[in-house]
Scaffold this active site. Structure first.
Site, PDB file in Angstrom:
ATOM      1  N   LYS A 294      42.227  57.281  41.689  1.00 41.23           N
ATOM      2  CA  LYS A 294      42.499  58.507  40.931  1.00 41.23           C
ATOM      3  C   LYS A 294      41.271  59.393  40.837  1.00 41.23           C
ATOM      4  O   LYS A 294      41.385  60.615  40.824  1.00 41.23           O
ATOM      5  CB  LYS A 294      43.009  58.167  39.529  1.00 41.23           C
ATOM      6  CG  LYS A 294      44.451  57.705  39.509  1.00 41.23           C
ATOM      7  CD  LYS A 294      45.019  57.812  38.115  1.00 41.23           C
ATOM      8  CE  LYS A 294      46.438  57.303  38.035  1.00 41.23           C
ATOM      9  NZ  LYS A 294      46.923  57.228  36.651  1.00 41.23           N
TER      10      LYS A 294
ATOM     11  N   LYS B 219      55.342  55.352  48.812  1.00 35.88           N
ATOM     12  CA  LYS B 219      56.161  55.125  47.623  1.00 35.88           C
ATOM     13  C   LYS B 219      56.765  56.428  47.109  1.00 35.88           C
ATOM     14  O   LYS B 219      56.115  57.471  47.195  1.00 35.88           O
ATOM     15  CB  LYS B 219      55.264  54.553  46.507  1.00 35.88           C
ATOM     16  CG  LYS B 219      55.487  53.070  46.256  1.00 35.88           C
ATOM     17  CD  LYS B 219      54.566  52.574  45.183  1.00 35.88           C
ATOM     18  CE  LYS B 219      55.340  52.185  43.947  1.00 35.88           C
ATOM     19  NZ  LYS B 219      54.547  51.390  43.008  1.00 35.88           N
TER      20      LYS B 219
ATOM     21  N   LYS C 193      56.066  60.956  41.785  1.00 34.23           N
ATOM     22  CA  LYS C 193      56.229  62.256  41.132  1.00 34.23           C
ATOM     23  C   LYS C 193      55.172  63.250  41.584  1.00 34.23           C
ATOM     24  O   LYS C 193      55.306  64.437  41.356  1.00 34.23           O
ATOM     25  CB  LYS C 193      56.228  62.102  39.608  1.00 34.23           C
ATOM     26  CG  LYS C 193      55.011  61.437  39.010  1.00 34.23           C
ATOM     27  CD  LYS C 193      55.280  61.157  37.531  1.00 34.23           C
ATOM     28  CE  LYS C 193      54.270  60.184  36.955  1.00 34.23           C
ATOM     29  NZ  LYS C 193      54.694  59.653  35.657  1.00 34.23           N
TER      30      LYS C 193
END
Ligand code: TRP
Length: 345
Positions: free
Chosen positions: A115, A208, A211
């Site tokens: 991240k 995957k 969102k």
């Protein structure tokens, strides 16, 4: 207080749309666990500000997760459902865990590295200590089981390390204060989803469903209506071959494998059963069957979510009630933890 023996805790961040992957991989499991466990489900809004500080519509996003929980079958009366920031003890215990956890433990976290990306110096300190807050979420309720996705496994291990270090360092105090025998915090068990519920992008079977993927066609959102669901499945990427008659022959065909997996998960059967039903059929036949099934399973959730979202005051009152009941447990834990640390007052 006696240690709970079958208490579940899990959390979902109120950032962006919930999609089919969240539903099949997490929420549906949350629903099932209500049968056998005392469950606490949390909208983790304090975690939502670790990556992007300023969130648009945080209230709305929080309500949307709560609505999705209820619409999917979580019972906020029989169990507890609330949003994290309303129970101040999460932040307090997270601070104490900042002092229990070691730098080296957090530096190993792969999710932080992913991240934070190349510019780790500019990541928030909160993103770095995120796993300590997550450990606080879980251990505040002394939860014994945590259903999570595979990507959270390492965070759960850190939670176990924090519990073990706390129990070890304070062993004497825990005994003296009478707050536990073999330790105060449980060594929490993760409940990791099975492979069948790993839902991949509809545009790229090797990624995957997410969102954060720019193309909305890559995912089925829980807020999509029947037409949108059907359209996304119709347009999902596939290959020109018919479905094989055995699972081995699906290997190397990630998009086909994904659609079979979604069908199986939605219908609560094995991928084998799907293959034997559709062997030899083209996607021209399989996709409409999948679209019908997806609409049948998801449209009622979508309709219920819309109804709930139309009455904000009602959702807010459910969350307030959940927070009040969560707070009772959290305050008792913090009272005991403060006395174990030896704080005055
Ligand atoms: N980190 C989790 C995720 O992104 C969310 C989360 C926060 C959580 N606190 C938790 C999950 C406690 C389980 C238990 O999915």
């Amino acid at each position: 207080m006696a240690q709970p023996t079958n208490r579940v805790f899990s959390g979902v961040q109120p950032t962006g749309n919930l999609h089919l992957g969240n539903y099949l991989g997490a929420i549906r499991k949350f629903v099932a666990m209500q049968e056998s466990h005392e469950c606490i489900y949390c909208v983790v809004d304090l975690h939502a500000i670790t990556a992007d500080l300023v969130q648009d519509n945080l209230k709305q996003q929080t309500r949307e997760i709560a609505a999705a929980f209820i619409a999917s079958g979580i019972d906020p009366k029989a169990h507890i459902m609330f949003n994290q920031s309303q129970v101040r003890e999460h932040a307090e215990l997270a601070w104490l865990f900042n002092c229990v956890a070691r730098m080296g433990w957090l530096q190993r976290m792969t999710q932080f590295k992913e991240k934070a990306g190349k510019n780790a110096q500019n990541a928030s300190v909160g993103l770095f200590t995120y796993p300590n807050l997550m450990a606080a979420d879980i251990l505040l309720y002394r939860a014994t089981h945590v259903p999570v996705g595979d990507d959270q496994k390492q965070h759960l291990e850190l939670t176990r390390d924090i519990a073990a270090k706390f129990n070890h360092e304070f062993a004497k105090r825990i005994k003296e204060t009478g707050h536990g025998g073999d330790g105060y915090f449980p060594i929490t068990e993760p409940i990791i989803e099975g492979p069948a519920t790993r839902v991949m992008s509809l545009r790229d079977g090797s990624k995957k469903m997410s969102k954060s993927e720019p193309s909305d066609m890559s995912r089925i959102n829980l807020t999509d209506d029947a037409d949108e669901i059907a359209k996304k499945i119709r347009k999902a990427k596939t290959d020109p071959d018919p479905l094989p008659d055995n699972l081995d022959d699906l290997k190397g065909r990630p998009e086909a494998e994904n659609l079979v997996g979604i069908y199986a998960a939605l219908n609560e059967v094995t991928p084998d059963a799907v293959i034997s039903e559709f062997a030899g059929q083209q996607f021209g036949a399989f996709k409409p069957a999948l679209a019908d099934l997806a609409v049948e399973k998801l449209a009622p959730i979508n309709a219920e979510m819309r109804k709930l979202m139309d009455d904000k005051a009602h959702i807010d009152s459910i969350l307030d009630d959940g927070a009040a009941r969560a707070r009772e447990i959290a305050q008792q834990t913090m009272k005991e933890v403060r006395s174990i640390f030896g704080f005055l007052g």
